[in-house]
Scaffold this motif. Structure first.
Motif, PDB file in Angstrom:
ATOM      1  N   ARG B  79       0.830  -1.212   0.000  1.00 49.15           N
ATOM      2  CA  ARG B  79       0.000   0.000   0.000  1.00 49.15           C
ATOM      3  C   ARG B  79       0.863   1.259   0.000  1.00 49.15           C
ATOM      4  NH1 ARG B  79      -5.482  -0.147   2.263  1.00 49.15           N
ATOM      5  NH2 ARG B  79      -6.134   1.991   2.672  1.00 49.15           N
ATOM      6  N   GLN B  80       1.897   1.259   0.855  1.00 48.19           N
ATOM      7  CA  GLN B  80       2.766   2.438   0.940  1.00 48.19           C
ATOM      8  C   GLN B  80       3.543   2.634  -0.363  1.00 48.19           C
ATOM      9  OE1 GLN B  80       2.953   4.799   3.418  1.00 48.19           O
ATOM     10  NE2 GLN B  80       1.176   3.722   4.215  1.00 48.19           N
ATOM     11  N   GLN B  83       1.357   4.196  -2.940  1.00 51.25           N
ATOM     12  CA  GLN B  83       1.157   5.631  -2.662  1.00 51.25           C
ATOM     13  C   GLN B  83       2.379   6.447  -3.073  1.00 51.25           C
ATOM     14  OE1 GLN B  83       0.017   6.337   1.395  1.00 51.25           O
ATOM     15  NE2 GLN B  83      -1.876   5.165   1.193  1.00 51.25           N
ATOM     16  N   HIS B 101      11.846  -5.496  -3.787  1.00 57.75           N
ATOM     17  CA  HIS B 101      12.498  -5.443  -2.471  1.00 57.75           C
ATOM     18  C   HIS B 101      12.591  -6.836  -1.896  1.00 57.75           C
ATOM     19  CE1 HIS B 101      13.717  -4.055   1.474  1.00 57.75           C
ATOM     20  NE2 HIS B 101      13.714  -2.807   1.049  1.00 57.75           N
ATOM     21  N   VAL B 113      17.318  -3.947  -2.836  1.00 59.81           N
ATOM     22  CA  VAL B 113      16.234  -3.192  -3.451  1.00 59.81           C
ATOM     23  C   VAL B 113      16.619  -2.748  -4.862  1.00 59.81           C
ATOM     24  CG1 VAL B 113      16.996  -0.992  -2.415  1.00 59.81           C
ATOM     25  CG2 VAL B 113      14.618  -1.241  -3.098  1.00 59.81           C
ATOM     26  N   MET B 133      13.218   6.191  -3.886  1.00 59.58           N
ATOM     27  CA  MET B 133      14.135   5.487  -2.987  1.00 59.58           C
ATOM     28  C   MET B 133      14.117   6.102  -1.583  1.00 59.58           C
ATOM     29  SD  MET B 133      15.957   2.909  -2.864  1.00 59.58           S
ATOM     30  CE  MET B 133      16.591   2.470  -1.251  1.00 59.58           C
ATOM     31  N   LEU B 136      10.750   5.367   0.056  1.00 60.43           N
ATOM     32  CA  LEU B 136      10.708   3.955   0.468  1.00 60.43           C
ATOM     33  C   LEU B 136      11.431   3.772   1.798  1.00 60.43           C
ATOM     34  CD1 LEU B 136      11.503   0.888  -1.795  1.00 60.43           C
ATOM     35  CD2 LEU B 136      12.674   1.159   0.380  1.00 60.43           C
ATOM     36  N   LYS B 137      12.617   4.373   1.913  1.00 54.54           N
ATOM     37  CA  LYS B 137      13.417   4.189   3.130  1.00 54.54           C
ATOM     38  C   LYS B 137      12.722   4.761   4.369  1.00 54.54           C
ATOM     39  CE  LYS B 137      17.845   3.737   3.438  1.00 54.54           C
ATOM     40  NZ  LYS B 137      18.437   2.428   3.157  1.00 54.54           N
ATOM     41  N   HIS B 138      11.943   5.816   4.171  1.00 52.96           N
ATOM     42  CA  HIS B 138      11.304   6.454   5.325  1.00 52.96           C
ATOM     43  C   HIS B 138       9.889   5.957   5.605  1.00 52.96           C
ATOM     44  CE1 HIS B 138      14.608   9.329   4.596  1.00 52.96           C
ATOM     45  NE2 HIS B 138      14.597   9.343   5.908  1.00 52.96           N
ATOM     46  N   ARG B 139       9.244   5.351   4.629  1.00 52.94           N
ATOM     47  CA  ARG B 139       7.823   5.016   4.821  1.00 52.94           C
ATOM     48  C   ARG B 139       7.451   3.552   4.632  1.00 52.94           C
ATOM     49  NH1 ARG B 139       5.754   9.714   1.053  1.00 52.94           N
ATOM     50  NH2 ARG B 139       3.920   8.394   0.860  1.00 52.94           N
ATOM     51  N   ALA B 140       8.191   2.816   3.828  1.00 45.84           N
ATOM     52  CA  ALA B 140       7.815   1.410   3.610  1.00 45.84           C
ATOM     53  C   ALA B 140       8.196   0.595   4.853  1.00 45.84           C
ATOM     54  CB  ALA B 140       8.514   0.866   2.367  1.00 45.84           C
ATOM     55  N   PRO B 141       7.254  -0.183   5.389  1.00 43.31           N
ATOM     56  CA  PRO B 141       7.525  -0.888   6.646  1.00 43.31           C
ATOM     57  C   PRO B 141       8.386  -2.149   6.485  1.00 43.31           C
ATOM     58  CG  PRO B 141       5.257  -1.262   5.977  1.00 43.31           C
ATOM     59  CD  PRO B 141       5.853  -0.329   4.959  1.00 43.31           C
ATOM     60  N   PHE B 142       9.700  -1.899   6.411  1.00 36.70           N
ATOM     61  CA  PHE B 142      10.719  -2.961   6.431  1.00 36.70           C
ATOM     62  C   PHE B 142      11.625  -2.696   7.633  1.00 36.70           C
ATOM     63  CE2 PHE B 142       9.937  -2.456   1.821  1.00 36.70           C
ATOM     64  CZ  PHE B 142       9.737  -3.767   1.420  1.00 36.70           C
ATOM     65  N   TRP B 143      12.170  -3.773   8.209  1.00 34.85           N
ATOM     66  CA  TRP B 143      13.110  -3.615   9.325  1.00 34.85           C
ATOM     67  C   TRP B 143      14.252  -4.610   9.153  1.00 34.85           C
ATOM     68  CZ3 TRP B 143       7.830  -4.126   9.771  1.00 34.85           C
ATOM     69  CH2 TRP B 143       7.147  -2.990  10.189  1.00 34.85           C
ATOM     70  N   ASN B 159      17.870   4.806   9.541  1.00 37.50           N
ATOM     71  CA  ASN B 159      18.533   4.853   8.237  1.00 37.50           C
ATOM     72  C   ASN B 159      19.811   5.675   8.322  1.00 37.50           C
ATOM     73  OD1 ASN B 159      16.557   3.465   6.717  1.00 37.50           O
ATOM     74  ND2 ASN B 159      15.271   5.284   6.721  1.00 37.50           N
TER      75      ASN B 159
END
Lengths: 81, 162
Positions: B79-80, B83, B101, B113, B133, B136-143, B159
């Motif tokens: 979803r993110q 958007q 990703h 990525v 890019m 993605l780093k600030h909003r996509a929920p990856f950890w 980050n």
């Protein structure tokens, strides 16, 4: 009302589980604030400094209200890419 | 009236795109080529392709890293990313976007990525690729969780500056 709560990454490990199903019987006007949900789900009075919150996969604030059937996720800052 | 405006707005930002989350090692060059062949067959109006590939380093914050595990929140990730692509398409004349990703266990030098953008001219492709890019780093929920050479594990807390 019933709310699905998810935890991710370091927060999931700290809390010791990936999800909770929270039933709230005394909801005001059918909604409850995210901060109250956090306390009820985790049993913790305080919020982590950099806690992020999403309701139904959209970022929101801890002051937001949630309703029956919502999916609420708590997680630390994201670090992908 | 509001409904109609929203309908047109959605039409305007609709663009070719593909978002893929993969659980095993991928070849970004091949994926980009295959996707271009498949999605832009017969198209001759694009003049620029910009792509960014992020790979795993074997060091972070002064420590040697053996491997790492990438966790994500599947539904929200998709979803993110949609958007973020919508926002790029509102700002630049983007014709096509590919975001791939990786999740799961990753070893040094493996790609994490791929962000690729196609447009008529270079400025849109460069700028939109950079925007995608960073967003993605600030909003996509990856950890990321790192396994250090010295034996311990730790979650990456933030980050790097860029």
């Amino acid at each position: 009302m019933s709310i699905k709560v998810l935890y991710f990454a370091s927060l999931r490990e700290e809390i010791g589980r990936a999800s909770d199903k929270i039933d709230i019987s005394d909801a005001n006007n059918g909604s409850v604030q995210v901060t109250q949900l956090w306390m009820k789900a985790t049993g913790r009075d305080s919020l982590p400094d950099e806690l992020l919150v999403a309701v139904n996969q959209e970022y929101t604030s801890i002051d937001a209200f949630v309703k029956d059937g919502d999916e609420v996720a708590f997680f630390p800052p994201v670090t992908g890419g | 009236m509001v409904m109609r405006w929203r309908f047109f707005r959605q039409l305007r930002v609709a663009s070719l795109r593909k978002i893929e989350i993969v659980e095993s090692i991928f070849d970004p060059w091949k994926l980009q080529q295959d996707y271009q062949n498949q999605s832009m067959q017969g198209k001759t109006d694009y003049g620029a392709t910009a792509s960014f590939i992020g790979t795993m380093r074997d060091f972070n914050e002064g420590d040697d890293v053996n491997s790492m595990v990438l966790e994500h929140y599947p539904a929200m990730t998709e979803r993110q990313l949609h958007q973020i692509i919508d926002e790029a398409c509102e700002q630049w004349a983007v014709q096509n976007t590919l975001i791939v990703h990786r999740v799961g266990e990753i070893l040094p030098a493996e790609p994490i990525v791929l962000v690729a953008v196609w447009s008529a001219h270079r400025a849109a492709a460069f700028d939109a690729c950079r925007f995608l890019m960073e967003a993605l780093k600030h909003r996509a929920p990856f950890w990321k969780k790192e396994n250090l050479v010295e034996g311990s594990t730790r979650w990456v807390e933030k980050n790097t500056a860029g």
